[in-house]
Design a protein around this motif. Structure first.
Motif, mmCIF file in Angstrom:
data_model
loop_
_atom_site.group_PDB
_atom_site.id
_atom_site.type_symbol
_atom_site.label_atom_id
_atom_site.label_comp_id
_atom_site.label_asym_id
_atom_site.label_seq_id
_atom_site.Cartn_x
_atom_site.Cartn_y
_atom_site.Cartn_z
ATOM 1 N N GLU A 133 -5.528 15.033 -3.105
ATOM 2 C CA GLU A 133 -5.065 14.565 -4.416
ATOM 3 C C GLU A 133 -5.982 13.482 -4.968
ATOM 4 N N LYS A 134 -6.431 12.585 -4.111
ATOM 5 C CA LYS A 134 -7.359 11.522 -4.546
ATOM 6 C C LYS A 134 -8.692 12.127 -4.990
ATOM 7 N N GLU A 135 -9.174 13.136 -4.277
ATOM 8 C CA GLU A 135 -10.426 13.798 -4.653
ATOM 9 C C GLU A 135 -10.284 14.460 -6.017
ATOM 10 N N LYS A 136 -9.165 15.123 -6.257
ATOM 11 C CA LYS A 136 -8.947 15.764 -7.551
ATOM 12 C C LYS A 136 -8.929 14.725 -8.669
ATOM 13 N N GLN A 137 -8.335 13.554 -8.419
ATOM 14 C CA GLN A 137 -8.344 12.484 -9.420
ATOM 15 C C GLN A 137 -9.765 12.044 -9.731
ATOM 16 N N LEU A 165 -14.050 12.262 4.256
ATOM 17 C CA LEU A 165 -12.666 11.824 4.002
ATOM 18 C C LEU A 165 -11.702 12.992 4.168
ATOM 19 N N LEU A 166 -12.079 14.143 3.615
ATOM 20 C CA LEU A 166 -11.207 15.320 3.732
ATOM 21 C C LEU A 166 -11.125 15.810 5.171
ATOM 22 N N ILE A 167 -12.251 15.787 5.873
ATOM 23 C CA ILE A 167 -12.258 16.248 7.275
ATOM 24 C C ILE A 167 -11.369 15.352 8.132
ATOM 25 N N TYR A 168 -11.591 14.035 8.043
ATOM 26 C CA TYR A 168 -10.763 13.123 8.835
ATOM 27 C C TYR A 168 -9.311 13.135 8.347
ATOM 28 N N GLY A 169 -9.113 13.309 7.053
ATOM 29 C CA GLY A 169 -7.753 13.432 6.531
ATOM 30 C C GLY A 169 -7.027 14.611 7.150
ATOM 31 N N PHE A 170 -7.744 15.720 7.312
ATOM 32 C CA PHE A 170 -7.164 16.898 7.961
ATOM 33 C C PHE A 170 -6.854 16.608 9.423
ATOM 34 N N ILE A 171 -7.804 15.989 10.113
ATOM 35 C CA ILE A 171 -7.618 15.692 11.540
ATOM 36 C C ILE A 171 -6.402 14.803 11.765
ATOM 37 N N LEU A 214 0.832 -1.212 0.000
ATOM 38 C CA LEU A 214 0.000 0.000 0.000
ATOM 39 C C LEU A 214 0.864 1.259 0.000
ATOM 40 N N GLN A 215 1.946 1.226 0.752
ATOM 41 C CA GLN A 215 2.852 2.378 0.790
ATOM 42 C C GLN A 215 3.392 2.677 -0.605
ATOM 43 N N THR A 216 3.765 1.639 -1.330
ATOM 44 C CA THR A 216 4.285 1.812 -2.689
ATOM 45 C C THR A 216 3.187 2.291 -3.632
ATOM 46 N N LYS A 217 2.035 1.660 -3.568
ATOM 47 C CA LYS A 217 0.930 2.003 -4.461
ATOM 48 C C LYS A 217 0.470 3.439 -4.252
ATOM 49 N N TRP A 218 0.342 3.843 -3.006
ATOM 50 C CA TRP A 218 -0.145 5.180 -2.683
ATOM 51 C C TRP A 218 0.970 6.221 -2.644
ATOM 52 N N LYS A 219 2.220 5.789 -2.851
ATOM 53 C CA LYS A 219 3.384 6.689 -2.858
ATOM 54 C C LYS A 219 3.496 7.490 -1.552
ATOM 55 N N LEU A 220 3.384 6.771 -0.442
ATOM 56 C CA LEU A 220 3.503 7.384 0.877
ATOM 57 C C LEU A 220 4.920 7.213 1.394
ATOM 58 N N GLU A 221 5.309 8.075 2.316
ATOM 59 C CA GLU A 221 6.686 8.089 2.800
ATOM 60 C C GLU A 221 6.964 7.062 3.890
#
Length: 108
Positions: free
Chosen positions: A91-95, A76-82, A14-21
């Motif tokens: 970025e996912k929303e823009k996609q 998703l955006l609210i919890y993402g911010f929290i 998942l880290q690779t797929k989502w390009k997370l650090e």
């Protein structure tokens, strides 16, 4: 019988797929998805009951698509911010919006 399995685990994939650090980011993203899902689970029925539609009908499905799914994206955006993962979810929303826009744009 001590053959090493060098295959990456679920979180690493998942880290690779989502390009997370980091793996911590992967876990935080999964927590955001879980919190959003639980929130929608709790607010879906009161929202649909407010409009007085019977469960399983066409109107129920239509209201779900028009009201609950957009709320899911907002939560998703609210919890993402929290949880400090707003940029990932933005970025996912823009996609998603680009894909939806592509469905309605004229193809040349």
């Amino acid at each position: 019988m001590s053959a090493k399995n060098d295959k990456p685990g679920f979180l690493q994939r998942l880290q690779t797929k989502w390009k997370l650090e980091s793996l911590l980011q992967v876990i935080l993203v999964l927590v955001v998805f879980a919190c959003t899902g639980f929130t929608i689970l709790f607010i879906k029925n009161p929202i649909l009951d407010f409009f007085g539609v019977e469960k399983g009908g066409f109107v129920n499905t239509l209201l779900y698509l028009l009201l609950v799914l957009p709320l899911y994206q907002i939560f998703l955006l609210i919890y993402g911010f929290i949880f400090g993962q707003f940029n990932f979810f933005w970025e996912k929303e823009k996609q998603i919006f680009r894909r939806i826009g592509g469905l309605f744009s004229k193809k040349k």
